[in-house]
Write a protein that holds these residues in place. Sequence first.
Motif, PDB file in Angstrom:
ATOM      1  N   THR A 126      38.432  35.707  39.932  1.00 21.36           N
ATOM      2  CA  THR A 126      38.607  36.909  41.253  1.00 21.36           C
ATOM      3  C   THR A 126      38.642  37.311  39.930  1.00 21.36           C
ATOM      4  O   THR A 126      40.074  37.445  39.248  1.00 21.36           O
ATOM      5  N   TRP A 127      37.876  38.876  40.455  1.00 20.33           N
ATOM      6  CA  TRP A 127      37.988  39.548  39.321  1.00 20.33           C
ATOM      7  C   TRP A 127      39.183  41.321  40.258  1.00 20.33           C
ATOM      8  O   TRP A 127      39.711  41.679  39.436  1.00 20.33           O
ATOM      9  N   TYR A 128      38.529  41.043  41.721  1.00 19.38           N
ATOM     10  CA  TYR A 128      38.963  42.094  42.778  1.00 19.38           C
ATOM     11  C   TYR A 128      39.255  41.241  43.905  1.00 19.38           C
ATOM     12  O   TYR A 128      38.176  40.186  44.334  1.00 19.38           O
ATOM     13  N   GLY A 129      40.476  41.337  44.031  1.00 16.17           N
ATOM     14  CA  GLY A 129      40.668  40.342  45.137  1.00 16.17           C
ATOM     15  C   GLY A 129      42.631  40.101  45.112  1.00 16.17           C
ATOM     16  O   GLY A 129      42.906  40.257  43.870  1.00 16.17           O
ATOM     17  N   GLU A 130      42.771  38.662  45.095  1.00 17.87           N
ATOM     18  CA  GLU A 130      43.870  37.666  45.042  1.00 17.87           C
ATOM     19  C   GLU A 130      43.327  37.462  43.014  1.00 17.87           C
ATOM     20  O   GLU A 130      42.467  37.184  42.740  1.00 17.87           O
ATOM     21  N   GLN A 131      44.922  37.765  42.872  1.00 13.71           N
ATOM     22  CA  GLN A 131      44.419  37.727  41.676  1.00 13.71           C
ATOM     23  C   GLN A 131      44.816  36.386  40.517  1.00 13.71           C
ATOM     24  O   GLN A 131      45.899  35.311  41.510  1.00 13.71           O
ATOM     25  N   ASP A 132      44.581  36.249  39.623  1.00 12.03           N
ATOM     26  CA  ASP A 132      44.654  34.768  39.170  1.00 12.03           C
ATOM     27  C   ASP A 132      44.215  33.361  40.122  1.00 12.03           C
ATOM     28  O   ASP A 132      45.000  32.158  40.243  1.00 12.03           O
ATOM     29  N   GLN A 133      42.905  33.966  40.321  1.00 11.66           N
ATOM     30  CA  GLN A 133      42.320  32.750  41.223  1.00 11.66           C
ATOM     31  C   GLN A 133      40.841  32.543  40.536  1.00 11.66           C
ATOM     32  O   GLN A 133      40.606  33.157  40.291  1.00 11.66           O
ATOM     33  N   ALA A 134      41.669  30.758  40.983  1.00 13.92           N
ATOM     34  CA  ALA A 134      39.981  29.741  41.101  1.00 13.92           C
ATOM     35  C   ALA A 134      39.105  29.726  42.245  1.00 13.92           C
ATOM     36  O   ALA A 134      39.937  29.440  43.066  1.00 13.92           O
ATOM     37  N   VAL A 135      37.812  29.663  41.825  1.00 17.38           N
ATOM     38  CA  VAL A 135      36.945  29.571  43.585  1.00 17.38           C
ATOM     39  C   VAL A 135      35.510  28.800  43.144  1.00 17.38           C
ATOM     40  O   VAL A 135      35.268  28.662  41.946  1.00 17.38           O
ATOM     41  N   HIS A 136      36.044  27.138  43.689  1.00 17.35           N
ATOM     42  CA  HIS A 136      34.855  26.552  43.390  1.00 17.35           C
ATOM     43  C   HIS A 136      34.006  25.664  44.336  1.00 17.35           C
ATOM     44  O   HIS A 136      34.562  25.784  45.722  1.00 17.35           O
ATOM     45  N   ILE A 143      28.053  39.748  38.900  1.00 17.02           N
ATOM     46  CA  ILE A 143      29.220  39.029  39.236  1.00 17.02           C
ATOM     47  C   ILE A 143      28.463  39.028  40.610  1.00 17.02           C
ATOM     48  O   ILE A 143      27.777  38.663  41.849  1.00 17.02           O
ATOM     49  N   TYR A 144      29.956  38.659  41.371  1.00 14.64           N
ATOM     50  CA  TYR A 144      29.425  37.567  42.497  1.00 14.64           C
ATOM     51  C   TYR A 144      30.630  38.056  44.018  1.00 14.64           C
ATOM     52  O   TYR A 144      31.866  38.508  43.604  1.00 14.64           O
ATOM     53  N   GLU A 145      30.551  38.717  45.261  1.00 11.96           N
ATOM     54  CA  GLU A 145      31.107  39.000  45.543  1.00 11.96           C
ATOM     55  C   GLU A 145      31.127  38.288  47.095  1.00 11.96           C
ATOM     56  O   GLU A 145      30.241  37.184  47.417  1.00 11.96           O
ATOM     57  N   MET A 146      32.216  37.566  47.039  1.00 11.58           N
ATOM     58  CA  MET A 146      32.254  36.373  48.536  1.00 11.58           C
ATOM     59  C   MET A 146      33.334  37.451  49.818  1.00 11.58           C
ATOM     60  O   MET A 146      34.305  37.748  49.427  1.00 11.58           O
ATOM     61  N   ARG A 147      32.259  37.396  51.116  1.00  6.51           N
ATOM     62  CA  ARG A 147      32.791  37.641  52.117  1.00  6.51           C
ATOM     63  C   ARG A 147      32.720  37.118  53.360  1.00  6.51           C
ATOM     64  O   ARG A 147      32.144  36.333  53.524  1.00  6.51           O
ATOM     65  N   SER A 148      34.321  36.839  53.134  1.00  9.36           N
ATOM     66  CA  SER A 148      35.106  36.336  54.221  1.00  9.36           C
ATOM     67  C   SER A 148      35.122  36.531  55.559  1.00  9.36           C
ATOM     68  O   SER A 148      35.778  37.605  55.553  1.00  9.36           O
ATOM     69  N   TYR A 149      35.049  36.130  56.243  1.00  5.36           N
ATOM     70  CA  TYR A 149      34.889  36.569  58.417  1.00  5.36           C
ATOM     71  C   TYR A 149      35.773  35.760  58.825  1.00  5.36           C
ATOM     72  O   TYR A 149      35.206  34.493  59.015  1.00  5.36           O
ATOM     73  N   TYR A 150      36.460  36.685  58.998  1.00  4.00           N
ATOM     74  CA  TYR A 150      37.692  35.656  60.296  1.00  4.00           C
ATOM     75  C   TYR A 150      36.906  35.926  61.457  1.00  4.00           C
ATOM     76  O   TYR A 150      37.333  36.827  62.411  1.00  4.00           O
ATOM     77  N   TRP A 188      27.373  36.594  47.744  1.00  2.00           N
ATOM     78  CA  TRP A 188      26.069  37.449  46.945  1.00  2.00           C
ATOM     79  C   TRP A 188      26.230  38.156  45.458  1.00  2.00           C
ATOM     80  O   TRP A 188      27.480  37.627  45.351  1.00  2.00           O
ATOM     81  N   ALA A 189      25.033  38.128  44.437  1.00  2.20           N
ATOM     82  CA  ALA A 189      24.779  37.746  43.303  1.00  2.20           C
ATOM     83  C   ALA A 189      24.738  40.087  43.138  1.00  2.20           C
ATOM     84  O   ALA A 189      23.927  39.858  43.633  1.00  2.20           O
ATOM     85  N   TYR A 190      24.994  40.238  42.269  1.00  2.00           N
ATOM     86  CA  TYR A 190      25.106  41.266  41.921  1.00  2.00           C
ATOM     87  C   TYR A 190      24.787  41.845  40.371  1.00  2.00           C
ATOM     88  O   TYR A 190      25.343  41.300  39.712  1.00  2.00           O
ATOM     89  N   GLU A 191      24.042  42.459  39.731  1.00  2.00           N
ATOM     90  CA  GLU A 191      24.012  43.135  37.714  1.00  2.00           C
ATOM     91  C   GLU A 191      25.758  43.166  37.445  1.00  2.00           C
ATOM     92  O   GLU A 191      26.342  43.016  36.671  1.00  2.00           O
ATOM     93  N   ASN A 192      26.078  43.965  38.736  1.00  2.00           N
ATOM     94  CA  ASN A 192      27.346  44.921  38.942  1.00  2.00           C
ATOM     95  C   ASN A 192      27.765  45.650  39.484  1.00  2.00           C
ATOM     96  O   ASN A 192      27.179  45.280  40.547  1.00  2.00           O
ATOM     97  N   LEU A 193      29.194  46.226  39.798  1.00  2.00           N
ATOM     98  CA  LEU A 193      29.213  46.561  41.161  1.00  2.00           C
ATOM     99  C   LEU A 193      28.722  47.850  41.360  1.00  2.00           C
ATOM    100  O   LEU A 193      28.508  48.399  42.890  1.00  2.00           O
ATOM    101  N   LYS A 194      27.757  48.851  40.023  1.00  2.00           N
ATOM    102  CA  LYS A 194      27.220  50.146  40.461  1.00  2.00           C
ATOM    103  C   LYS A 194      25.924  49.304  41.553  1.00  2.00           C
ATOM    104  O   LYS A 194      25.733  49.805  42.773  1.00  2.00           O
ATOM    105  N   ASP A 196      26.507  48.738  45.100  1.00  2.00           N
ATOM    106  CA  ASP A 196      26.914  49.600  46.369  1.00  2.00           C
ATOM    107  C   ASP A 196      25.940  50.219  46.358  1.00  2.00           C
ATOM    108  O   ASP A 196      25.342  50.554  47.567  1.00  2.00           O
ATOM    109  N   GLN A 197      24.047  50.638  44.808  1.00  2.00           N
ATOM    110  CA  GLN A 197      23.144  50.763  45.473  1.00  2.00           C
ATOM    111  C   GLN A 197      22.670  50.384  46.454  1.00  2.00           C
ATOM    112  O   GLN A 197      21.883  50.405  47.549  1.00  2.00           O
ATOM    113  N   THR A 198      22.570  48.361  46.427  1.00  2.00           N
ATOM    114  CA  THR A 198      21.952  47.484  47.040  1.00  2.00           C
ATOM    115  C   THR A 198      22.182  47.275  48.507  1.00  2.00           C
ATOM    116  O   THR A 198      21.656  47.751  49.554  1.00  2.00           O
TER     117      THR A 198
END
Length: 277
Positions: A107-117, A177-184, A228-234, A237-239
């Motif tokens: 994880t880069w932004y979110g909970e720090q020092d976290q690994a996701v598999h 970069i990857y974004e995981m959006r989790s919905y409860y 989701w997968a993106y080239e970068n944060l910019k 945002d555009q997508t």
Amino acid sequence: MATTSSVWPKGQMLYRCSVNLQQATRRFSESGDKGWFRSLFVHKDDARKDAHSNLLSKKETSNLYKIQFHNVKPECLEAYNSLEAEVQNKLHRDQDYPCEVVGSWNTWYGEQDQAVHLWRYRGGYPALTECLQKLNNNKEYLEFRKERAKMLISRRNQLLLEFSFWNEPLPRQGPNIYEMRSYYLKPGTMIEWGNHWARAIEYRQENNEAVGGFFSQIGDLYVVHHLWAYENLKSRDQTRNSAWLKDGWAVNVHHTVPLIRSMESRIMIPTKSSLLQ
């Protein structure tokens, strides 16, 4: 001027109103309009004829997924990644184990020092059971778990199915970069969520950003993960902004937001060994 004899005392008036209400209720009950009267108080549920998992998941595959969240001691993250990569590579090469790691991230932004598999078991629950039984008899793997435990603060996992209308997560070239959006979600709303997203996913394919969509079966329930997968944060945002320019996207958001109890976003960086780069 009215005399006191022409005005009902308050208690008598309340009693008379109560009697009138009881008489009116009795007339409704005795009439042939009972269904109309009961419908004012009884909510009729639209009963489902099948489990949500059968209605929403892919029929052509029997894949079961497991997602792991490992909170790692900050000073151990590099060693942890190396150890995990070594074990995952061995499992990938060994055809005797019906499992594969789809992707691994920090994880880069979110909970720090976290690994996701994210693991995939081709063959569903029987494949999961077979794999666990074999690993529990694998001395090398048991030693790995002991060593890994020294590096962890906490860990949790979920078993997932993939939505029928989402892409199956396949290896891809990076860097991304990857974004995981989790919905409860609110309990009982998974079918409604799926109905809306079966249409909405069409608006989010333009830049090949949709990686996979999953819903929980065991662990925290009524949880959805969109990857989701993106080239970068910019690019992200555009997508995301471009989706709002398409007819229908705003309607989907309008209908799905009320279904959510809470939501979370993680921006993640793939590890060197991840098949999703």
